[in-house]
Scaffold this motif. Structure first.
Motif, PDB file in Angstrom:
ATOM      1  N   ILE A  26      -9.686   0.798  -3.127  1.00 26.82           N
ATOM      2  CA  ILE A  26      -8.383  -0.090  -3.016  1.00 26.82           C
ATOM      3  C   ILE A  26      -8.930  -1.394  -3.795  1.00 26.82           C
ATOM      4  O   ILE A  26     -10.162  -1.707  -3.553  1.00 26.82           O
ATOM      5  CB  ILE A  26      -8.205  -0.370  -1.490  1.00 26.82           C
ATOM      6  CG1 ILE A  26      -7.715   0.523  -0.771  1.00 26.82           C
ATOM      7  CG2 ILE A  26      -7.149  -1.400  -1.493  1.00 26.82           C
ATOM      8  CD1 ILE A  26      -7.247   0.413   0.702  1.00 26.82           C
ATOM      9  N   ASP A  34      -3.563   4.726  -0.666  1.00 33.11           N
ATOM     10  CA  ASP A  34      -4.138   3.623  -0.291  1.00 33.11           C
ATOM     11  C   ASP A  34      -4.605   3.622   1.136  1.00 33.11           C
ATOM     12  O   ASP A  34      -5.268   2.867   1.605  1.00 33.11           O
ATOM     13  CB  ASP A  34      -3.502   2.352  -0.307  1.00 33.11           C
ATOM     14  CG  ASP A  34      -3.250   1.948  -1.956  1.00 33.11           C
ATOM     15  OD1 ASP A  34      -4.294   2.356  -2.644  1.00 33.11           O
ATOM     16  OD2 ASP A  34      -2.072   1.570  -2.153  1.00 33.11           O
ATOM     17  N   LEU A  42      -4.852  -4.832   5.737  1.00 30.49           N
ATOM     18  CA  LEU A  42      -4.580  -3.402   5.396  1.00 30.49           C
ATOM     19  C   LEU A  42      -4.129  -2.599   6.531  1.00 30.49           C
ATOM     20  O   LEU A  42      -4.392  -3.064   7.835  1.00 30.49           O
ATOM     21  CB  LEU A  42      -6.146  -2.950   5.012  1.00 30.49           C
ATOM     22  CG  LEU A  42      -6.752  -3.442   3.669  1.00 30.49           C
ATOM     23  CD1 LEU A  42      -8.197  -2.769   3.700  1.00 30.49           C
ATOM     24  CD2 LEU A  42      -5.984  -3.115   2.455  1.00 30.49           C
ATOM     25  N   GLN A  90       0.748  -1.215  -0.045  1.00 30.66           N
ATOM     26  CA  GLN A  90      -0.080  -0.135  -0.042  1.00 30.66           C
ATOM     27  C   GLN A  90       0.897   1.269   0.098  1.00 30.66           C
ATOM     28  O   GLN A  90       1.948   1.260   0.659  1.00 30.66           O
ATOM     29  CB  GLN A  90      -0.993   0.141   1.225  1.00 30.66           C
ATOM     30  CG  GLN A  90      -1.983  -0.955   1.207  1.00 30.66           C
ATOM     31  CD  GLN A  90      -2.850  -0.902   2.458  1.00 30.66           C
ATOM     32  OE1 GLN A  90      -2.887  -1.609   3.414  1.00 30.66           O
ATOM     33  NE2 GLN A  90      -3.986   0.034   2.383  1.00 30.66           N
ATOM     34  N   GLU A 102     -10.849   5.021   1.213  1.00 29.48           N
ATOM     35  CA  GLU A 102     -10.124   4.783   0.199  1.00 29.48           C
ATOM     36  C   GLU A 102     -10.727   3.827  -1.030  1.00 29.48           C
ATOM     37  O   GLU A 102     -11.463   3.047  -0.646  1.00 29.48           O
ATOM     38  CB  GLU A 102      -8.405   4.408   0.313  1.00 29.48           C
ATOM     39  CG  GLU A 102      -7.776   5.698   1.274  1.00 29.48           C
ATOM     40  CD  GLU A 102      -8.351   5.321   2.710  1.00 29.48           C
ATOM     41  OE1 GLU A 102      -8.075   6.193   3.726  1.00 29.48           O
ATOM     42  OE2 GLU A 102      -8.767   4.208   3.042  1.00 29.48           O
TER      43      GLU A 102
END
Length: 294
Positions: free
Chosen positions: A161, A115, A188, A110, A159
């Motif tokens: 993603i 991200d 994440l 990320q 976000e």
């Protein structure tokens, strides 16, 4: 006059052969040697059918929670990868409870400000845990434990993603498509933060107040009845002097999250709880952890 200098030989306070363990994972403490480290190894293990069942259960849970949708990858974007992690969950006596499979994103790919933005998330301290245990013992409170199933799948993400499809769960019709995440998922960087915000908003709406010292301790008073809630990632402790208020809180949590009721607290954060209510005594034991270190 010349200064007198000590002739005493200085020795280190910590001997050379003394080892301090700061993190369990640094020396493999707490890890089960038989747990496969990837999908291929899981399929070759003697418990492959157990791991397959665990993966199917996880995929079903993600579909039920509407975690992603399959889309065509937009031009100029790059999806992050994902992988399966396998873990054998054991009880306080080291007996196998169940086989767990987690689908996690490769969060290390990320990019900050694209991200994710913030990643910080609070957890309750061990000092707070001991204070609550002292209150439970002193006032002879009821102490129950609950576990949030698929905890990190409850948080929302701000976000956009994209993620590759999970290994072994790609159909021929969708092999050229990727997953657009609609909610947070394990791995994440912002996942724990999003989960905490979601839980905080919901528990506050039920009349709980956050502790001023520890952000993961909540309390609620209803006339002469009161209840404390301790949140440690996905483990929840409920301590109360009122059975009715306790069950009311459990129903509320079960309505908003997929919960597992573990009954009276006996094994929390690797700590065994031995309670003698007649003598108002709590005994906290970390026998298994000590044995692993030794």
């Amino acid at each position: 006059m010349s200064l007198r200098r000590s002739t005493t030989e200085r020795r280190s306070a910590i001997l050379d052969d003394y080892i301090v363990f700061l993190q369990e994972h640094e020396d493999g403490i707490g890890l089960v040697e038989d747990d496969p480290i990837n999908f291929h190894q899981a399929m070759l293990s003697a418990y492959s059918h157990k791991w397959i069942d665990a993966m199917n259960e996880k995929i079903k849970s993600m579909k039920d929670n509407d975690i992603w949708e399959l889309v065509t990858l937009p031009e100029g974007t790059k999806p992050i990868g994902c992988k399966w992690i396998f873990k054998t969950k054991r009880d306080s006596k080291s007996n196998v409870e169940r086989y767990k499979a987690l689908l996690v994103t490769k969060g290390f790919t990320q990019k900050e400000c694209i991200d994710y933005k913030e990643t910080f998330s609070p957890i309750s301290s061990k000092d707070s845990f001991r204070v609550i245990m002292a209150l439970v013992a002193h006032f002879d409170l009821e102490l129950l434990q609950m576990d949030v199933k698929t905890m990190f799948l409850n948080g929302n993400i701000d976000e956009t993603i994209y993620m590759m499809q999970p290994e072994n769960f790609v159909s021929k019709d969708t092999k050229n498509m990727i997953c657009k995440l609609k909610k947070s998922i394990y791995g994440l960087k912002q996942v724990s933060r999003q989960w905490y915000h979601k839980f905080h908003q919901i528990i506050i709406s039920f009349g709980f107040e956050m502790n001023l010292v520890d952000d993961c301790i909540y309390h609620k008073f209803s006339e002469s009845k009161y209840i404390f809630l301790v949140l440690y990632v996905d483990d929840i402790l409920l301590a109360s002097n009122g059975i009715g208020l306790l069950h009311e809180t459990k129903r509320f949590l079960s309505q908003n999250f997929e919960m597992k009721d573990l009954g009276d607290a006996s094994f929390v954060l690797g700590i065994q709880i031995h309670r003698d209510r007649s003598r108002c005594i709590f005994r906290l034991s970390q026998k298994n952890y000590i044995e692993k270190i030794l």
